[in-house]
Design a protein around this motif. Structure first.
Motif, mmCIF file in Angstrom:
data_model
loop_
_atom_site.group_PDB
_atom_site.id
_atom_site.type_symbol
_atom_site.label_atom_id
_atom_site.label_comp_id
_atom_site.label_asym_id
_atom_site.label_seq_id
_atom_site.Cartn_x
_atom_site.Cartn_y
_atom_site.Cartn_z
ATOM 1 N N ASP A 76 4.150 10.079 0.628
ATOM 2 C CA ASP A 76 3.837 8.647 0.243
ATOM 3 C C ASP A 76 3.155 8.397 -1.153
ATOM 4 O O ASP A 76 3.483 7.531 -1.786
ATOM 5 N N ASP A 79 5.637 8.715 -3.844
ATOM 6 C CA ASP A 79 6.441 7.427 -3.994
ATOM 7 C C ASP A 79 5.770 6.456 -4.259
ATOM 8 O O ASP A 79 6.423 5.337 -5.256
ATOM 9 N N THR A 109 11.533 4.581 1.192
ATOM 10 C CA THR A 109 10.476 4.088 1.423
ATOM 11 C C THR A 109 9.916 3.712 2.718
ATOM 12 O O THR A 109 10.771 2.866 3.329
#
Length: 516
Positions: A76, A79, A109
């Motif tokens: 994460d 991203d 995502t």
């Protein structure tokens, strides 16, 4: 994971940012990289929440530099860093690069915040790359109704309003813009500058439909805001309508100064498209005022800056149309009508190809003038009839009024030859022909103080600065050791030059233009 962006950081940073400052952020070790990346990402988000253009450009460039050669971020965190780099690409006016990265990130995502942001980015990129099928097929974010994620919704509404405005669907564009402005005002925590593009679109629609006072009310005093908080699109729309309003009211000096201010903003941010647009529009205005030598020199400088490839692709047309139009207007003024009409015909075909009706209307209007002046009367009348039908259905007005000096002969000829068959266009044409621009004497007087240094004299600038400090005319006279009547005379001239009526308005306008 390689997060290295394909950009030159020195070129990406605003002029006010020192590369030495970035070195302070460079960490050692994987843990330090992650900590620094987290700190920089927080800085990026904070800049985005405040919609501060320079800070966004600087923060995303610093993040790009930090991540240039490191592969320690994953999951994460990686991203999120990629999303911020995509946003940096958008603010650096590279929609083609941003679009590919955003599409890939959106598919994987899991964060509602990132999902909403990426949809806003994609909507913008589809619009800028003229992929309208993808633009209209893109669904709204299921998360954007959340109060915490309304900012991306405001951004999407603003983008949609600009796209519809370009399509000459003014009522829909106005509704979307108003919804964006209302939402940004209603929801706590949203910076009002997120809806700045919507405000500029609203002002442009008001201007194009002939409501100059409404346009002025919406855009007046916005140039400092555009300079600090505006995206390149907000700047393009806002500066254009501000300059057009000034020119429509006979203040050519203010209009020219607005274009020059825009060119400076573009240069300071690395927004070449904005710089070229403003320089080209200034050329068009100088041509209209018959200052051909000045126009030719300025156009040569703009061409030297451009360096765009002329391959006829969509993006090239979007970047270069102001320069192409300026070249054609200059050619017309120099009597090279055949050269101008051929160039305008190519530009109009390109505008049709990229589905830009507002640009089609503007270019076709100029093409009519070139055709008629070159003796192609029937072709000119046919083109004029077509663009008038397009304009009448959309509520377009100022596009024709602004070009009335070059299309009026063809308008008169059209009424003489086809008046009986014009039908509903007759009152529309009558309203155009009856419109009166600023008095020639006023325009000539305004042009005399065209340069920023000449807009206000040294004495007038000093007096206005003292007025800004709250001094009365008597106090100003005492400070400068001149008569109060002399101060009043200077104040009157200041009001005339700045197109204002009160001391407060004069101070606000001069501050907006960077004169004091």
């Amino acid at each position: 994971m390689n997060l290295r962006p394909a950009l030159n950081v020195e070129e990406a940073l605003p002029a006010s940012v020192d590369l030495a400052e970035i070195q302070l952020y460079m960490p050692t070790g994987a843990g330090a990289v992650q900590a620094s990346a987290r700190r920089m990402m927080d800085e990026c988000w904070d800049s985005l929440r405040n919609f501060h253009a320079d800070n966004i450009l600087a923060a995303t460039a610093r993040l790009a530099t930090l991540l240039e050669n490191d592969r320690v971020l994953d999951g994460d965190l990686a991203d999120e860093a990629r999303v911020l780099l995509v946003i940096g690409d958008v603010w650096r006016d590279d929609p083609a690069r941003a679009r590919g990265a955003a599409s890939s990130l959106l598919r994987r995502t899991r964060s509602p915040r990132l999902h909403a942001v990426l949809l806003s980015v994609l909507r913008f990129c589809h619009w800028r790359t003229r992929d309208f099928q993808a633009f209209y097929e893109l669904p709204p974010s299921p998360y954007s109704r959340s109060a915490q994620l309304c900012a991306p919704r405001v951004a999407c509404l603003s983008i949609e309003s600009a796209a519809e405005g370009e399509q000459l669907r003014f009522k829909l564009a106005e509704r979307l813009a108003r919804e964006a402005m209302d939402l940004s005002a209603r929801v706590a925590g949203i910076d009002p500058h997120v809806a700045l593009l919507s405000t500029c679109v609203m002002a442009t629609i008001a201007y194009e439909m002939g409501a100059i006072d409404d346009a002025d009310l919406l855009i007046r005093g916005r140039i400092p805001t555009l300079e600090q908080h505006g995206s390149i699109e907000s700047a393009c729309w806002g500066l254009a309508v501000a300059a057009k309003v000034a020119h429509a009211r006979g203040n050519t000096a203010l209009a020219l100064l607005t274009w020059r201010r825009g060119a400076d903003i573009g240069a300071s941010r690395g927004w070449l498209r904005l710089t070229l647009r403003c320089m080209a529009e200034e050329v068009v205005m100088l041509v209209a005022e018959q200052h051909l030598e000045l126009a030719e020199r300025l156009l040569a400088r703009a061409d030297a800056k451009a360096g765009f490839p002329h391959h006829g692709d969509k993006l090239t047309v979007l970047e270069t149309w102001p320069l192409e139009l300026a070249h054609c207007r200059l050619a017309m003024a120099q009597g090279a009508y055949t050269q101008a009409r051929l160039g305008l015909a190519r530009l109009r075909d390109a505008a049709l190809h990229i589905n830009h009706p507002a640009l089609v209307a503007r270019v076709t209007t100029v093409l009519v003038g070139a055709l008629f002046a070159d003796g192609c009367t029937q072709e000119a009348q046919a083109e004029l009839l077509g663009v008038l039908q397009l304009g009448a259905s959309a509520g377009l007005y100022r596009t024709f009024i602004d070009e009335l000096p070059i299309i009026a002969p063809c308008l008169h000829a059209l009424r003489l030859t086809d008046g009986a068959r014009l039908g509903h266009l007759n009152p529309y044409i009558s309203s155009l022909l009856s419109a009166s621009g600023p008095a020639p004497a006023d325009r000539k007087k305004s042009l005399a103080c065209r340069d920023q240094a000449e807009l206000l004299s040294t004495k007038e600038t000093i007096i206005l600065r003292l007025i800004r400090m709250g001094l009365s005319n008597k106090s100003v006279a005492r400070e400068l050791r001149i008569a109060p009547e002399t101060v009043k005379s200077h104040a009157k001239r200041i009001f005339i030059k700045l197109s204002t009526r009160t001391r407060a308005e004069a101070v606000a306008r001069a501050t907006e233009l960077g004169l004091i």
